[in-house]
Design an enzyme around this catalytic site. Structure first.
Site, mmCIF file in Angstrom:
data_model
loop_
_atom_site.group_PDB
_atom_site.id
_atom_site.type_symbol
_atom_site.label_atom_id
_atom_site.label_comp_id
_atom_site.label_asym_id
_atom_site.label_seq_id
_atom_site.Cartn_x
_atom_site.Cartn_y
_atom_site.Cartn_z
ATOM 1 N N SER A 102 0.818 -1.202 0.000
ATOM 2 C CA SER A 102 0.000 0.000 0.000
ATOM 3 C C SER A 102 0.857 1.259 0.000
ATOM 4 O O SER A 102 1.617 1.501 -0.923
ATOM 5 C CB SER A 102 -0.948 -0.052 1.201
ATOM 6 O OG SER A 102 -1.949 0.914 1.114
ATOM 7 N N ASP A 243 -2.416 6.131 -3.367
ATOM 8 C CA ASP A 243 -1.234 5.482 -2.793
ATOM 9 C C ASP A 243 -0.782 4.372 -3.732
ATOM 10 O O ASP A 243 -1.305 4.220 -4.838
ATOM 11 C CB ASP A 243 -1.522 4.950 -1.387
ATOM 12 C CG ASP A 243 -2.661 3.935 -1.374
ATOM 13 O OD1 ASP A 243 -3.472 3.924 -2.320
ATOM 14 O OD2 ASP A 243 -2.735 3.139 -0.420
ATOM 15 N N ASP A 245 -1.117 1.172 -4.067
ATOM 16 C CA ASP A 245 -2.029 0.176 -4.637
ATOM 17 C C ASP A 245 -3.394 0.754 -4.961
ATOM 18 O O ASP A 245 -4.328 0.025 -5.279
ATOM 19 C CB ASP A 245 -2.161 -1.042 -3.716
ATOM 20 C CG ASP A 245 -2.872 -0.742 -2.416
ATOM 21 O OD1 ASP A 245 -2.899 0.439 -1.999
ATOM 22 O OD2 ASP A 245 -3.404 -1.681 -1.789
#
Length: 452
Positions: A102, A243, A245
Site C-alpha cells: 500500500s 497510494d 495500490d
C-alpha cells in the site's frame, strides 16, 4: 511466530521478513482454507501486484504455492488492489491475492487476501490460515500430481474490465473538469488517468512512470506538496492523490488545500442522501475520524457509526448492517454498491461527479466539515504492545483526557502494519494539541525505545 496478519494482510520487508518461502506458505494455506474441497472443478485464484520490484519475485512464489495446492491461477499483473477484488467477483474465483504494501516504502511488500466475491477475510479466517502455517499443515496436506496440479494463465484485459466498471458508476459526466492525478508511481499509473479521461475529465497525470523502485517515493497520498504545486500551475479544478495500490484517495482544492478522507466522506454522504442512496441515512467511519465530521453529520441528520481503525472493520460493519458508505480519514472510502473494498479511483470519480452535479468547487463542498485541530505522531517503538500499554503511558493519556474534557480527545493505538504507536490528539487549538501529543509520545518512547 506471533500474529502474522495485521490490519491489512501480511506485511514486512521483502526478502527479509516477507520471504518467498513465507509467501508460498501463505498461498498454500489460503488455497486449502478458502477453496471448497468438494467442488467438481479445481479452485480458481486471481493474483495481482503493485509496481514494486519485489512483487515479481513474490508473485512467482504465490503462484507456485497456489498451483501446488491444485488451484488454477489467473495472473492479472499490475493492478490496483480494488481491481483484484473486483475481478475475483467478476470471474467467480474462490480467492484473490494482492501483493502490495500500500502506502509503505518500496522495500516493504505485503500479501492481501480476498475470499470469494472479493471480500477481505475476517479475523477468524486469517487466524485459521496463520495456524495452518505455524503447524506446518502443508506437510500433511494432499499434494496433487499430474493433471491435478493447478494451471496458470494470464488475464490480459483485466484492467479494461475494471475501468469499464468504474466509469459505469458515474452518475454525472466530468466534462469541463480539469484534474491533476498523482499516481504514486504505483498501480494507479495506467488505470486512474484512463478512467478519469473516459468519464470526461481533462487529466494531467504526475508520478505515473513506475520503475519498480520509485513507488510512494515522495509522492502519492502521503506526500502532497508536488500535487499542490501542479494543481496551481495548471489551473486545475482539483488534484487527486492515490497510494501505491490505489485503494486510497485524498484530494486538494484548486488553491492547494488538502481534502482528506473525512471531508470526502461528508461530501459523498450528503450527495447520496440527496439522491436517496445513503442507506438509512447512516455513515460508517473509524475512531480516527475528526470530531468535525461527527458534528457535521449530526447537524445534517446523518447517523455516524464508529469502528476500529482499518478499512476491513468499516467493511465488516457495512456488510453486517447493509449500509452503503464508509471509510477512513486516510482516504480509504468504501462505496458498497460498487466495490467490496476501499477504491481510490472509484472515490475520485464519485467526488468529481458530485462537483459536476452541483457546479460547486471542491473547497466549497469540503467546507461542510469544520475540522478540529488534530495532531498525529507516529512513534517508532521496539514493541507496539508495550509502547501503547505501559502504565506511565496510560497515566499520561488519562491525564490528557481530563485536561481536554469535552473540547477534544486522545486516541492511542499500536499500528497494525508497522512498528509504531500512533498518538492522535484533537484540541481546541493546534498548539494545545501539539503539547499534549508530544507529552504522551515522550512516554511511549521511554516505555519502548525503537530498535537501532
Amino acid at each position: 511466530m506471533g500474529r502474522l496478519f495485521g490490519t491489512d494482510g501480511v506485511r514486512g520487508r521483502a526478502n527479509a521478513d516477507l520471504t518467498p518461502e513465507l509467501a508460498m506458505a501463505v498461498a498454500v494455506a489460503a488455497a486449502h482454507t478458502l477453496a471448497e474441497s468438494d467442488r467438481s472443478h479445481p479452485p480458481l485464484a486471481v493474483v495481482g501486484r503493485d509496481t514494486r520490484a519485489s512483487g515479481e519475485m513474490l508473485e512467482s512464489a504465490v503462484v507456485a504455492g497456489l498451483a501446488s495446492a491444485g488451484a488454477n491461477v489467473l495472473r492479472v499483473g499490475v493492478l490496483p488492489t480494488p481491481a483484484v477484488a473486483y475481478l475475483v467477483g467478476e470471474v467467480k474465483a474462490d480467492l484473490g491475492v494482492m501483493l502490495s504494501a500500500s502506502h509503505n516504502p518500496m522495500p516493504d511488500n505485503g500479501i492481501k487476501l480476498f475470499a470469494a466475491g472479493g471480500h477481505k477475510l475476517p479475523d477468524d479466517v486469517e487466524l485459521q490460515i496463520e495456524a495452518a502455517i505455524e503447524a506446518n499443515a502443508a506437510a500433511t496436506w494432499h499434494r496433487p500430481t499430474g493433471a491435478g496440479v493447478g494451471r496458470v494463465h494470464d488475464l490480459l484485459d483485466g484492467a479494461d474490465h475494471y475501468v469499464q466498471h468504474l466509469v459505469s458508476t458515474v452518475p454525472h459526466r466530468l466534462d469541463g473538469l480539469k484534474v491533476v492525478v498523482d499516481c504514486a508511481h504505483g498501480a494507479a499509473s495506467e488505470v486512474a488517468p484512463v478512467a478519469y479521461q473516459e468519464a470526461g475529465a481533462e487529466v494531467i497525470a504526475i508520478h505515473a512512470e513506475p520503475d519498480g523502485l520509485n513507488i510512494n517515493d515522495d509522492c502519492g497520498s502521503n506526500h502532497l506538496d508536488v500535487l499542490r504545486a501542479a494543481v496551481v500551475e495548471h489551473g486545475a479544478h482539483l488534484g487527486i492523490a492515490h497510494d501505491g495500490d490505489a485503494d486510497r484517495c485524498v484530494a486538494v482544492t484548486a488553491d492547494g488545500n488538502e481534502v482528506d478522507g473525512d471531508q470526502i466522506l461528508a461530501i459523498l454522504a450528503l450527495g447520496m442522501r440527496e439522491a436517496g442512496t445513503l442507506t438509512r441515512d447512516t455513515l460508517v467511519a473509524t475512531v480516527m475520524s475528526n470530531l468535525g465530521l461527527r458534528l457535521a453529520m449530526a447537524e445534517a441528520g446523518i447517523r455516524l457509526i464508529e469502528t476500529k481503525v482499518g478499512d476491513r472493520y468499516v467493511l465488516e460493519e457495512l456488510r453486517a448492517s447493509g449500509l452503503a458508505l464508509g471509510g477512513e480519514q486516510s482516504g480509504h472510502i468504501v462505496l458498497s454498491e460498487y466495490a467490496t473494498t476501499g477504491d481510490g479511483v472509484l472515490t475520485g470519480l464519485q467526488l468529481m461527479s458530485r462537483m459536476a452535479a452541483t457546479g460547486r468547487s471542491l473547497a466549497d463542498l469540503a467546507a461542510v466539515v469544520a475540522k478540529l485541530p488534530q495532531v498525529l505522531i507516529n512513534v517508532p517503538v521496539g514493541d507496539r504492545t508495550i509502547g501503547a500499554g505501559a502504565p506511565a503511558v496510560l497515566a499520561a493519556t488519562a491525564e490528557a483526557e481530563a485536561e481536554l474534557g469535552e473540547t477534544g480527545r486522545v486516541l492511542l493505538r499500536p499500528s497494525g502494519t508497522e512498528p509504531l504507536v500512533r498518538v492522535m490528539v484533537e484540541a481546541a487549538t493546534l498548539e494545545f494539541a501539539e503539547t499534549v501529543a508530544e507529552r504522551i509520545a515522550d512516554e511511549v518512547r521511554r516505555a519502548s525505545p525503537a530498535s537501532a
